[in-house]
Design a protein around this motif. Sequence first.
Motif, PDB file in Angstrom:
ATOM      1  N   ARG A 104       0.517  -0.596  -0.134  1.00 36.00           N
ATOM      2  CA  ARG A 104       0.206  -0.314   0.002  1.00 36.00           C
ATOM      3  C   ARG A 104       1.332   1.175  -0.034  1.00 36.00           C
ATOM      4  O   ARG A 104       0.431   2.173  -0.523  1.00 36.00           O
ATOM      5  CB  ARG A 104      -0.572   0.103   1.429  1.00 36.00           C
ATOM      6  CG  ARG A 104      -2.069   1.527   1.239  1.00 36.00           C
ATOM      7  CD  ARG A 104      -2.550   1.337   2.216  1.00 36.00           C
ATOM      8  NE  ARG A 104      -1.531   0.987   3.948  1.00 36.00           N
ATOM      9  CZ  ARG A 104      -2.024   2.193   4.862  1.00 36.00           C
ATOM     10  NH1 ARG A 104      -3.625   1.494   5.194  1.00 36.00           N
ATOM     11  NH2 ARG A 104      -1.464   1.541   6.027  1.00 36.00           N
ATOM     12  N   ARG A 114       1.717   4.536  -3.463  1.00 39.37           N
ATOM     13  CA  ARG A 114       1.301   6.396  -3.718  1.00 39.37           C
ATOM     14  C   ARG A 114       3.009   6.808  -3.283  1.00 39.37           C
ATOM     15  O   ARG A 114       2.790   7.747  -2.808  1.00 39.37           O
ATOM     16  CB  ARG A 114       0.365   6.210  -2.355  1.00 39.37           C
ATOM     17  CG  ARG A 114       0.492   5.781  -0.756  1.00 39.37           C
ATOM     18  CD  ARG A 114       0.283   6.450   0.802  1.00 39.37           C
ATOM     19  NE  ARG A 114       0.236   5.188   1.181  1.00 39.37           N
ATOM     20  CZ  ARG A 114      -0.570   4.937   2.989  1.00 39.37           C
ATOM     21  NH1 ARG A 114      -1.728   5.028   2.325  1.00 39.37           N
ATOM     22  NH2 ARG A 114      -0.390   4.971   3.494  1.00 39.37           N
ATOM     23  N   ALA A 130     -13.356  -1.966   8.729  1.00 43.38           N
ATOM     24  CA  ALA A 130     -12.837  -0.962   7.668  1.00 43.38           C
ATOM     25  C   ALA A 130     -11.642  -1.417   6.959  1.00 43.38           C
ATOM     26  O   ALA A 130     -10.372  -1.402   7.158  1.00 43.38           O
ATOM     27  CB  ALA A 130     -12.762   0.373   8.017  1.00 43.38           C
ATOM     28  N   PHE A 169      -8.979  -2.640   3.836  1.00 47.02           N
ATOM     29  CA  PHE A 169      -8.339  -1.426   2.787  1.00 47.02           C
ATOM     30  C   PHE A 169      -8.389  -0.979   1.683  1.00 47.02           C
ATOM     31  O   PHE A 169      -9.605  -1.402   1.812  1.00 47.02           O
ATOM     32  CB  PHE A 169      -6.627  -2.521   2.748  1.00 47.02           C
ATOM     33  CG  PHE A 169      -5.920  -2.550   4.002  1.00 47.02           C
ATOM     34  CD1 PHE A 169      -5.218  -1.384   4.386  1.00 47.02           C
ATOM     35  CD2 PHE A 169      -5.405  -3.701   4.072  1.00 47.02           C
ATOM     36  CE1 PHE A 169      -4.491  -1.602   5.797  1.00 47.02           C
ATOM     37  CE2 PHE A 169      -4.596  -3.749   5.905  1.00 47.02           C
ATOM     38  CZ  PHE A 169      -4.577  -2.934   6.325  1.00 47.02           C
ATOM     39  N   GLN A 170      -8.034   0.001   1.159  1.00 46.57           N
ATOM     40  CA  GLN A 170      -8.582   0.528   0.178  1.00 46.57           C
ATOM     41  C   GLN A 170      -7.952  -0.427  -0.931  1.00 46.57           C
ATOM     42  O   GLN A 170      -6.770  -0.549  -1.285  1.00 46.57           O
ATOM     43  CB  GLN A 170      -8.070   2.279  -0.350  1.00 46.57           C
ATOM     44  CG  GLN A 170      -9.030   2.473  -1.676  1.00 46.57           C
ATOM     45  CD  GLN A 170      -8.095   4.024  -1.780  1.00 46.57           C
ATOM     46  OE1 GLN A 170      -7.088   4.453  -0.687  1.00 46.57           O
ATOM     47  NE2 GLN A 170      -8.607   4.636  -2.701  1.00 46.57           N
ATOM     48  N   GLY A 171      -8.899  -0.772  -1.644  1.00 46.25           N
ATOM     49  CA  GLY A 171      -8.844  -2.072  -2.714  1.00 46.25           C
ATOM     50  C   GLY A 171      -9.445  -2.801  -2.522  1.00 46.25           C
ATOM     51  O   GLY A 171      -8.885  -3.979  -3.424  1.00 46.25           O
ATOM     52  N   SER A 172      -9.378  -3.286  -1.455  1.00 46.63           N
ATOM     53  CA  SER A 172      -9.866  -4.785  -0.751  1.00 46.63           C
ATOM     54  C   SER A 172     -10.970  -4.923  -1.765  1.00 46.63           C
ATOM     55  O   SER A 172     -12.280  -4.307  -1.825  1.00 46.63           O
ATOM     56  CB  SER A 172     -10.136  -5.125   0.391  1.00 46.63           C
ATOM     57  OG  SER A 172      -8.824  -4.634   1.259  1.00 46.63           O
ATOM     58  N   SER A 183     -18.135   3.202   7.520  1.00 52.34           N
ATOM     59  CA  SER A 183     -17.398   3.791   6.677  1.00 52.34           C
ATOM     60  C   SER A 183     -17.099   3.283   4.932  1.00 52.34           C
ATOM     61  O   SER A 183     -17.214   3.779   4.191  1.00 52.34           O
ATOM     62  CB  SER A 183     -15.966   4.022   6.798  1.00 52.34           C
ATOM     63  OG  SER A 183     -15.184   2.697   6.806  1.00 52.34           O
ATOM     64  N   ARG A 184     -18.181   2.280   4.865  1.00 51.21           N
ATOM     65  CA  ARG A 184     -18.633   1.140   3.624  1.00 51.21           C
ATOM     66  C   ARG A 184     -19.549   0.629   3.952  1.00 51.21           C
ATOM     67  O   ARG A 184     -20.447  -0.341   3.145  1.00 51.21           O
ATOM     68  CB  ARG A 184     -17.406   0.041   4.148  1.00 51.21           C
ATOM     69  CG  ARG A 184     -15.913   0.128   4.111  1.00 51.21           C
ATOM     70  CD  ARG A 184     -15.244  -1.164   4.255  1.00 51.21           C
ATOM     71  NE  ARG A 184     -15.289  -2.362   2.885  1.00 51.21           N
ATOM     72  CZ  ARG A 184     -14.285  -1.710   2.438  1.00 51.21           C
ATOM     73  NH1 ARG A 184     -13.554  -1.141   2.271  1.00 51.21           N
ATOM     74  NH2 ARG A 184     -14.979  -2.589   1.256  1.00 51.21           N
ATOM     75  N   GLU A 224     -21.468  -0.117  -0.174  1.00 50.41           N
ATOM     76  CA  GLU A 224     -21.422  -1.315  -0.774  1.00 50.41           C
ATOM     77  C   GLU A 224     -22.774  -2.669  -0.063  1.00 50.41           C
ATOM     78  O   GLU A 224     -22.790  -3.508  -0.820  1.00 50.41           O
ATOM     79  CB  GLU A 224     -19.984  -2.756   0.017  1.00 50.41           C
ATOM     80  CG  GLU A 224     -20.253  -2.441   1.008  1.00 50.41           C
ATOM     81  CD  GLU A 224     -19.004  -3.529   1.369  1.00 50.41           C
ATOM     82  OE1 GLU A 224     -18.598  -4.715   1.769  1.00 50.41           O
ATOM     83  OE2 GLU A 224     -17.675  -2.502   1.474  1.00 50.41           O
ATOM     84  N   ASN A 256      -6.178  -8.811   4.815  1.00 47.14           N
ATOM     85  CA  ASN A 256      -6.404  -7.859   5.533  1.00 47.14           C
ATOM     86  C   ASN A 256      -6.151  -8.357   7.316  1.00 47.14           C
ATOM     87  O   ASN A 256      -6.398  -7.514   8.451  1.00 47.14           O
ATOM     88  CB  ASN A 256      -8.403  -7.403   5.623  1.00 47.14           C
ATOM     89  CG  ASN A 256      -7.843  -6.627   4.242  1.00 47.14           C
ATOM     90  OD1 ASN A 256      -8.089  -5.175   4.920  1.00 47.14           O
ATOM     91  ND2 ASN A 256      -8.389  -6.897   3.038  1.00 47.14           N
ATOM     92  N   ARG A 304       0.222   5.053  -8.076  1.00 48.67           N
ATOM     93  CA  ARG A 304      -0.893   5.723  -8.816  1.00 48.67           C
ATOM     94  C   ARG A 304      -1.357   6.269  -8.814  1.00 48.67           C
ATOM     95  O   ARG A 304      -1.964   6.673 -10.313  1.00 48.67           O
ATOM     96  CB  ARG A 304      -1.969   5.730  -6.628  1.00 48.67           C
ATOM     97  CG  ARG A 304      -3.319   5.876  -6.599  1.00 48.67           C
ATOM     98  CD  ARG A 304      -3.588   5.536  -5.099  1.00 48.67           C
ATOM     99  NE  ARG A 304      -3.345   4.655  -4.291  1.00 48.67           N
ATOM    100  CZ  ARG A 304      -3.265   4.108  -3.231  1.00 48.67           C
ATOM    101  NH1 ARG A 304      -3.882   5.945  -2.461  1.00 48.67           N
ATOM    102  NH2 ARG A 304      -2.584   3.545  -2.553  1.00 48.67           N
TER     103      ARG A 304
END
Length: 549
Positions: free
Chosen positions: A99, A103, A268, A270-273, A307-308, A311, A377, A490
Motif C-alpha cells: 500500500r 502511493r 474498515a 484496506f482501500q482496493g480490498s 465507512s463502507r 457496498e 487484511n 497510483r
Amino acid sequence: MNILFLGRHYTYFRNFESVVRGLAARGHAIHLAVERDESLGGLPMVEALAAEFPSITYGETPGRADDDWSWVLNRLRLGLDYLRYQQPVFDAAYTLRARARERTPGVLVGIGRSVRRAGGWSRRLSSAVIHNMERAVPPDPRIREYLESRHPDVVLLTPLIGLGSSQIEYFRAARELRIPTGLCVWSWDHLSSKALIREIPDRLFVWNPTQKQEAIELHGLPANRIVVTGAQCFDQWFDRQPSRDRETFCRQVGLPSAPPFVLWVCSALFQGSAPEAPFVAKWIQALRNGPSSQLRETPILVRPHPSRLVEWADVDLSALNAVLWGGNPVDAQSRADYFDSLYHCAAVVGINTSAFIEAGIVGRPVHTIIVPEMESNQTGTVHFNYLLTAGGGLLDVARSFDEHVTLLDASLASGDAAASHEPFIRDFVRPYGLNEPATPKFIESVESMAALEPAAPRRPLFAALWRSLAKRVARTRDDARYERWTLSERELASLQRLRNNRQTKAQERRNTREAERARKAEKQAAKTRGLAEKRARGDAERASRQRAG
C-alpha cells in the motif's frame, strides 16, 4: 487550562469523548478543531458535548495552502513512510508495504528497494536526508497565527499520522511557540499501519505496553515521553447493562428471538480490498449449507462498517434468515444499539476490527476466518497478530470455512454465551487492572502537561542546503520529463487514464469534425450534381424545342 484538541475530522473525537467530557467537568476549556467535515456522525456528537458543557467549543482550522511547497511536502512524507516500511518487522506485513509503495514517488520507491537490501544503516541515512529536506520547507504563517489566536496551554492531536494532513504543521508551530504537545493514539492499529510519527511530542498517550513498544521500535520515540493509560475509548463498555431484553431487541431489528443469533461485525478494509458484502453472503451460505443443523437455523445480525455503507446499498439478506442493521456508535441511542447487539448475541464473527475487542469486553466468543479472499487484511498486517498473541489471544481462528463452522458450532452448542477473555483485556485494554478505567489516568496525564516546559526545536544543520534541494524538487512538479520519478504508481495510473480520456475525447472530436466536413462535402457535391442535372435537363429541353421548331 485552555486545551486545543486537533482532530482530522469530528468523528476522531469519538474515541476521546470520555476524556473531553472529564476535562470539561474539571473546569478546563477545550476547543475541538478539525481540518475538514465528514458524514460519519461526528459533528452531532461534538455539538451535543458543546451543548452540555459551555467550556467546549469547536470549529474548523485553516489548512496549509495548496501550493508547490505542499506538493513537495507530500512527496517527501510519502517517501519517509515507505522507507519506514522497509524495517524487517514489516516483511510479513506485505499489505502495508504494498500500500505504501503504490502511493510513493518512483525515485523514493527505488531508494526503498536499495535500503532494504543494504540494511538498517542505509534506511536511517536516507530517512535523515529526506527528513531534513521536509523540515526545511517554509511553514505556512496562517497556521502559527491560528495557534496564537487560540492561546492554548496544551495542544493535543489525533491522529497526527494521517497522510496529507496539516496536523504536523500545527504540531511544529506549537513547538515553535513552546506549547506542550500531546499525541493521542486513536486506535489499536495506528502505530503499525498508518504513517510515521515525524516529530517527538512531549507526551504520547498509548493504550498498553504493546503500543509503547511499537512507538519505541517503529517510530523512535524515547520511553520517557510515552504514557500508558489503558484504552479510554472502551471504558464505556465495562459494567454496562443492556437497554432492552433480547426478545425486545430481536423484535426491533427484525430477528426471531430464538434460537440465539450470531453477530457479524464488518471491518474498515484496506482501500482496493474486495467488498465485504459478497464475502458475508458466502459465509452465511456456508453456515446454511453446512453439516450443523444448529447453524442452518441460527439467525444472523450483520453490522455494516460506517465507512463502507455503500457496498450494502442493494444487498438483501432476508432470504437467509439474516438482517443488516446498525449505525456508527456516536450518540447515546446508537451506542445502546451497538452494546445490545454485542450483549444479546451468542457469538461474534468478523475479519479484522476493533469490535472484536469490545466483544471480548462484553464476554462473547470471538471468531474469525483466515482465507485468501481476506487474508491481506489480517496476516498482511502487524496489528492483527496482537489479537492472536496478547494475553494469550482473543480469537478463535479458522483457516477454512469448514473449520470455522466446526468452531462456531461448538461455541453455540456450549449453551453459554459468556466467554472469559480477561487475560487479553488485562494485557491490551486495562494494563493496570480490570477495575482500573483508563479515562481518569488519561485526564490526570493531560493536566500534568501544564507543568511542562518544552525546549525550543532545533533547526536542522545546513537548512539552506536542504531548502534549496526541496526547491529543486518543486520545479519538477509540472515537468513531464520527471513524472516517473516524482509521481507514484497510483498517480501515474490516474494520469495515464486522464491522458487516455483526453486522447479519446480528442479523437472523438476529430472524428466528429471529419464527419461534419464529409457531410458538408457530400452536401456540396449533391448540390453540384443537382445543378449539373438541372442544367443538363434545361439543355435537353432547349435542344428538343429547337428540333421541333
